[in-house]
Scaffold this motif. Structure first.
Motif, PDB file in Angstrom:
ATOM      1  N   ALA A  44       2.771  18.079   7.218  1.00  0.00           N
ATOM      2  CA  ALA A  44       2.202  17.545   5.982  1.00  0.00           C
ATOM      3  C   ALA A  44       3.130  16.509   5.373  1.00  0.00           C
ATOM      4  CB  ALA A  44       1.943  18.678   4.993  1.00  0.00           C
ATOM      5  N   ILE A  45       4.435  16.758   5.402  1.00  0.00           N
ATOM      6  CA  ILE A  45       5.393  15.787   4.888  1.00  0.00           C
ATOM      7  C   ILE A  45       5.320  14.510   5.711  1.00  0.00           C
ATOM      8  CG2 ILE A  45       7.861  15.285   4.641  1.00  0.00           C
ATOM      9  CD1 ILE A  45       8.196  18.285   3.900  1.00  0.00           C
ATOM     10  N   GLY A  46       5.228  14.636   7.035  1.00  0.00           N
ATOM     11  CA  GLY A  46       5.117  13.457   7.899  1.00  0.00           C
ATOM     12  C   GLY A  46       3.872  12.653   7.588  1.00  0.00           C
ATOM     13  N   GLN A  47       2.748  13.325   7.367  1.00  0.00           N
ATOM     14  CA  GLN A  47       1.512  12.621   7.029  1.00  0.00           C
ATOM     15  C   GLN A  47       1.628  11.937   5.678  1.00  0.00           C
ATOM     16  OE1 GLN A  47      -1.376  15.740   7.411  1.00  0.00           O
ATOM     17  NE2 GLN A  47      -1.749  15.306   9.567  1.00  0.00           N
ATOM     18  N   THR A  48       2.260  12.592   4.736  1.00  0.00           N
ATOM     19  CA  THR A  48       2.452  11.997   3.412  1.00  0.00           C
ATOM     20  C   THR A  48       3.334  10.762   3.515  1.00  0.00           C
ATOM     21  OG1 THR A  48       2.203  14.142   2.351  1.00  0.00           O
ATOM     22  CG2 THR A  48       3.322  12.432   1.085  1.00  0.00           C
ATOM     23  N   GLN A  49       4.423  10.841   4.282  1.00  0.00           N
ATOM     24  CA  GLN A  49       5.308   9.690   4.447  1.00  0.00           C
ATOM     25  C   GLN A  49       4.582   8.543   5.138  1.00  0.00           C
ATOM     26  OE1 GLN A  49       8.597  11.427   6.575  1.00  0.00           O
ATOM     27  NE2 GLN A  49       9.639  12.052   4.707  1.00  0.00           N
ATOM     28  N   GLN A  50       3.749   8.858   6.124  1.00  0.00           N
ATOM     29  CA  GLN A  50       2.981   7.817   6.795  1.00  0.00           C
ATOM     30  C   GLN A  50       2.027   7.141   5.821  1.00  0.00           C
ATOM     31  OE1 GLN A  50       1.054   9.122  10.403  1.00  0.00           O
ATOM     32  NE2 GLN A  50       2.913  10.092  11.166  1.00  0.00           N
ATOM     33  N   GLN A  51       1.376   7.926   4.986  1.00  0.00           N
ATOM     34  CA  GLN A  51       0.437   7.349   4.022  1.00  0.00           C
ATOM     35  C   GLN A  51       1.160   6.459   3.023  1.00  0.00           C
ATOM     36  OE1 GLN A  51      -2.982   7.709   4.321  1.00  0.00           O
ATOM     37  NE2 GLN A  51      -2.883   5.989   2.916  1.00  0.00           N
ATOM     38  N   VAL A  52       2.347   6.845   2.614  1.00  0.00           N
ATOM     39  CA  VAL A  52       3.136   6.021   1.695  1.00  0.00           C
ATOM     40  C   VAL A  52       3.455   4.678   2.358  1.00  0.00           C
ATOM     41  CG1 VAL A  52       5.383   5.815   0.532  1.00  0.00           C
ATOM     42  CG2 VAL A  52       4.082   7.951   0.381  1.00  0.00           C
ATOM     43  N   ALA A  53       3.835   4.695   3.632  1.00  0.00           N
ATOM     44  CA  ALA A  53       4.134   3.457   4.357  1.00  0.00           C
ATOM     45  C   ALA A  53       2.887   2.587   4.498  1.00  0.00           C
ATOM     46  CB  ALA A  53       4.716   3.769   5.737  1.00  0.00           C
ATOM     47  N   VAL A  54       1.755   3.200   4.823  1.00  0.00           N
ATOM     48  CA  VAL A  54       0.497   2.451   4.971  1.00  0.00           C
ATOM     49  C   VAL A  54       0.105   1.814   3.639  1.00  0.00           C
ATOM     50  CG1 VAL A  54      -1.990   2.708   5.389  1.00  0.00           C
ATOM     51  CG2 VAL A  54      -0.359   3.772   6.926  1.00  0.00           C
ATOM     52  N   ASP A  55       0.191   2.575   2.570  1.00  0.00           N
ATOM     53  CA  ASP A  55      -0.166   2.044   1.251  1.00  0.00           C
ATOM     54  C   ASP A  55       0.772   0.916   0.828  1.00  0.00           C
ATOM     55  OD1 ASP A  55      -2.252   3.865   1.143  1.00  0.00           O
ATOM     56  OD2 ASP A  55      -1.171   5.284  -0.145  1.00  0.00           O
ATOM     57  N   ALA A  56       2.066   1.065   1.126  1.00  0.00           N
ATOM     58  CA  ALA A  56       3.025   0.006   0.792  1.00  0.00           C
ATOM     59  C   ALA A  56       2.713  -1.270   1.570  1.00  0.00           C
ATOM     60  CB  ALA A  56       4.446   0.476   1.074  1.00  0.00           C
ATOM     61  N   ALA A  57       2.353  -1.142   2.840  1.00  0.00           N
ATOM     62  CA  ALA A  57       1.998  -2.311   3.650  1.00  0.00           C
ATOM     63  C   ALA A  57       0.751  -2.993   3.102  1.00  0.00           C
ATOM     64  CB  ALA A  57       1.782  -1.903   5.109  1.00  0.00           C
ATOM     65  N   ALA A  58      -0.245  -2.206   2.744  1.00  0.00           N
ATOM     66  CA  ALA A  58      -1.482  -2.777   2.197  1.00  0.00           C
ATOM     67  C   ALA A  58      -1.210  -3.488   0.875  1.00  0.00           C
ATOM     68  CB  ALA A  58      -2.526  -1.675   2.017  1.00  0.00           C
ATOM     69  N   ASP A  59      -0.429  -2.865   0.005  1.00  0.00           N
ATOM     70  CA  ASP A  59      -0.093  -3.488  -1.280  1.00  0.00           C
ATOM     71  C   ASP A  59       0.692  -4.785  -1.072  1.00  0.00           C
ATOM     72  OD1 ASP A  59      -1.333  -1.353  -2.514  1.00  0.00           O
ATOM     73  OD2 ASP A  59       0.541  -0.346  -3.083  1.00  0.00           O
ATOM     74  N   ALA A  60       1.613  -4.773  -0.117  1.00  0.00           N
ATOM     75  CA  ALA A  60       2.396  -5.979   0.168  1.00  0.00           C
ATOM     76  C   ALA A  60       1.512  -7.086   0.719  1.00  0.00           C
ATOM     77  CB  ALA A  60       3.522  -5.653   1.146  1.00  0.00           C
ATOM     78  N   ALA A  61       0.567  -6.743   1.589  1.00  0.00           N
ATOM     79  CA  ALA A  61      -0.335  -7.749   2.153  1.00  0.00           C
ATOM     80  C   ALA A  61      -1.136  -8.430   1.046  1.00  0.00           C
ATOM     81  CB  ALA A  61      -1.271  -7.115   3.180  1.00  0.00           C
ATOM     82  N   VAL A  62      -1.639  -7.647   0.114  1.00  0.00           N
ATOM     83  CA  VAL A  62      -2.389  -8.211  -1.014  1.00  0.00           C
ATOM     84  C   VAL A  62      -1.484  -9.119  -1.840  1.00  0.00           C
ATOM     85  CG1 VAL A  62      -3.540  -7.639  -3.192  1.00  0.00           C
ATOM     86  CG2 VAL A  62      -4.100  -6.371  -1.111  1.00  0.00           C
ATOM     87  N   ALA A  63      -0.270  -8.681  -2.111  1.00  0.00           N
ATOM     88  CA  ALA A  63       0.662  -9.492  -2.908  1.00  0.00           C
ATOM     89  C   ALA A  63       1.023 -10.790  -2.202  1.00  0.00           C
ATOM     90  CB  ALA A  63       1.922  -8.683  -3.213  1.00  0.00           C
ATOM     91  N   ILE A  64       1.243 -10.734  -0.893  1.00  0.00           N
ATOM     92  CA  ILE A  64       1.625 -11.928  -0.132  1.00  0.00           C
ATOM     93  C   ILE A  64       0.495 -12.952  -0.114  1.00  0.00           C
ATOM     94  CG2 ILE A  64       2.098 -12.740   2.223  1.00  0.00           C
ATOM     95  CD1 ILE A  64       3.705 -10.085   2.593  1.00  0.00           C
ATOM     96  N   LEU A  65      -0.737 -12.489  -0.074  1.00  0.00           N
ATOM     97  CA  LEU A  65      -1.883 -13.390   0.111  1.00  0.00           C
ATOM     98  C   LEU A  65      -2.664 -13.693  -1.167  1.00  0.00           C
ATOM     99  CD1 LEU A  65      -3.196 -11.872   3.469  1.00  0.00           C
ATOM    100  CD2 LEU A  65      -1.854 -13.969   3.156  1.00  0.00           C
ATOM    101  N   SER A  66      -2.210 -13.207  -2.306  1.00  0.00           N
ATOM    102  CA  SER A  66      -2.937 -13.425  -3.562  1.00  0.00           C
ATOM    103  C   SER A  66      -2.062 -14.169  -4.564  1.00  0.00           C
ATOM    104  CB  SER A  66      -3.362 -12.085  -4.164  1.00  0.00           C
ATOM    105  OG  SER A  66      -4.210 -11.386  -3.299  1.00  0.00           O
ATOM    106  N   TYR A  67      -2.592 -15.281  -5.093  1.00  0.00           N
ATOM    107  CA  TYR A  67      -1.884 -16.018  -6.134  1.00  0.00           C
ATOM    108  C   TYR A  67      -2.857 -16.994  -6.785  1.00  0.00           C
ATOM    109  CZ  TYR A  67      -1.551 -19.209  -2.149  1.00  0.00           C
ATOM    110  OH  TYR A  67      -1.846 -19.980  -1.058  1.00  0.00           O
TER     111      TYR A  67
END
Length: 171
Positions: A44-67
């Motif tokens: 469960a901890i591994g899945q939670t850590q993976q989800q945190v990484a996925v969400d961070a990547a998605a948030d970064a992608a939006v930030a990089i491509l939005s202005y």
């Protein structure tokens, strides 16, 4: 007639047998504890850590491509804070020399939204994520938004409790 030596041997065998049974019982109990209580928690901890990484990547992608043309400096500075390593250096140069001047001159307003995301590889300190995005762009010349869809492979690196982008490759 009783043989005291045989009685001692039998008692010794019983003691050895009892000790072996106790050791086996402790071993089975330890295995059960690890299998049923500790392992699921680790998963469960591994899945939670993976989800945190996925969400961070998605948030970064939006930030990089939005202005927007009026907020491009602040928008891309925020995005830069989500990057690390050589990619952060490249992104800083690209945005300073190309993106910011073009956004201001041509009044480029672009907005990205995530339509899908998945982890493709994960370890404690590194993750590879695939993010699917729709991007809508308007300019001074084209008031009607142009929408494009893209997929981006993003490599993430964990720094303390924060996941940062080390590579950003449109697929």
């Amino acid at each position: 007639m009783k043989f005291p030596v045989l009685q001692k041997i039998r008692r010794g065998r019983r003691a050895v047998l009892a000790s072996c049974m106790c050791a086996a019982l402790v071993g089975v109990a330890g295995w059960a504890y690890l299998s049923f209580l500790v392992a699921p928690r680790d998963a469960a901890i591994g899945q939670t850590q993976q989800q945190v990484a996925v969400d961070a990547a998605a948030d970064a992608a939006v930030a990089i491509l939005s202005y927007g043309p009026d907020t491009v400096d602040a928008d891309l500075d925020h995005a830069h804070d989500l990057l690390t390593g050589p990619f952060a250096d490249y992104y800083g140069t690209l945005t300073r020399d190309v993106v910011i001047p073009a956004a201001k001159e041509k009044k480029i307003d672009t907005s990205a939204t995530v339509v899908g995301k998945a982890i493709t590889d994960f370890s404690q300190d590194r993750a590879n994520v695939l993010v699917f995005l729709n991007q809508s762009t308007t300019t001074a010349d084209t008031a009607q938004p142009t929408t494009t869809s893209t997929a981006v492979r993003i490599e993430m690196e964990r720094h303390a409790d924060t996941w940062l982008v080390t590579k950003f490759d449109p697929a």
